[in-house]
Design a protein around this motif. Structure first.
Motif: not given
Length: 307
Positions: A139-161, A216-220
């Protein structure tokens, strides 16, 4: 110094009074692959459903019951399209498996899968705060396309684990654990729950004497890069523009709701980022200069709470 201490106390003791905001939760259960995963995914869904009921959140679930003849993707797309676009927080919880072939990242649904880019398109119309929990492998590759202002995006993996991710099952456990309240303030924030679950996932691998297969990765902060949960010391991460400020403000239960309006919360997040950046420079700034810069930031913060 005394002035700053007083400002801190005023903010910390501000009353939690504001109109109840309507919040929505969509739980998406993917193709389990076998009965063992199916049982676990259903357990996690039940935890989220019970939490939503307790928090008085509108909740819907995709992927349980009989499989539609055309799979779950059409129903998922319709469910997202029908959700309010600017009213209260929207939570999207994805439980299952994912794939990444080096180009396209996908979440495995019953029937046709859905790509990260397709999810990003579905979320474009939404103006409110979004919390997207990608609790699945690759799920790591989901972070960049879903990221944005006022959003929290958490993915269980870094990259394509790609191995099965345990973050989802550990998070379901953390939601009911008093130990997950890391700052011992009596409320469980999103950041606390994610960090606690991530630590529990790592402990699983350590106890089994296995190489840790997920990070896990978190982007907010909206930069699309994300911060690994292993980079946090307590509830703060290192770096000039660290993630974590927004997810520290988000709570699962309505009775722990934030006292501020969405606009004030946005301003507070900006101020917290400025304060954190200043804190990172503290060792390179004279003490008097440090507090001279800090005081106006804290005054602006106090003003948000009417102090």
């Amino acid at each position: 110094m005394k002035t700053l201490l007083l400002l801190y106390l005023l903010i910390a003791t501000a009353p939690l009074l504001r109109a109840e905001e309507k919040r929505a939760l969509l739980i998406v259960i993917g193709e389990p692959g076998n009965a063992l995963y199916q049982e676990e995914f259903q357990r996690q869904a039940k935890v989220w459903q019970d939490l939503a009921a307790k928090a008085k959140m509108d909740a819907d679930t995709i992927g349980l019951g009989d499989e539609p003849s055309d799979g779950d993707r059409p129903g998922l797309e319709k469910a997202i399209a029908d959700m309010p676009k600017n009213d209260g927080d929207l939570w999207l919880v994805w439980i299952g498996h994912g794939t990444f072939d080096g180009r396209a990242a996908k979440f495995n649904l019953r029937g046709p899968d859905i790509e990260a880019t397709a999810v990003a398109e579905l979320l474009k119309p939404f103006q409110q705060r979004l919390i997207v929990l990608n609790l699945f492998s690759a799920s790591g590759p989901f972070v960049a396309p879903l990221s944005g202002k006022n959003r929290v995006v958490v993915s269980a993996s870094r990259g394509g684990e790609k191995n099965y991710s345990r973050l989802g099952e550990k998070l379901a456990n953390s939601l009911g654990s008093a130990d997950a309240d890391l700052d011992l303030d009596g409320s469980l924030s999103l950041l606390e729950a994610i960090l606690h679950a991530s630590a529990a996932a790592k402990a699983f691998y350590d106890d089994a004497q296995r190489v840790v297969a997920e990070h896990a990765v978190i982007d907010d902060n909206g930069d699309g890069r994300g911060t690994g949960t292993d980079k946090f010391k307590g509830l703060r991460a290192d770096g000039a523009a660290p993630d974590g400020a927004l997810s520290r403000e988000i709570y699962f239960l309505g009775d722990s709701a934030d006292p501020l309006t969405p606009e004030a919360r946005e301003e507070r997040t900006k101020l917290e980022s400025e304060i954190e950046a200043l804190r990172q420079r503290k060792k390179d700034v004279a003490e008097d200069d440090y507090y001279a810069e800090l005081e106006p930031l804290m005054r602006r913060m106090a003003k948000l709470y009417g102090k």
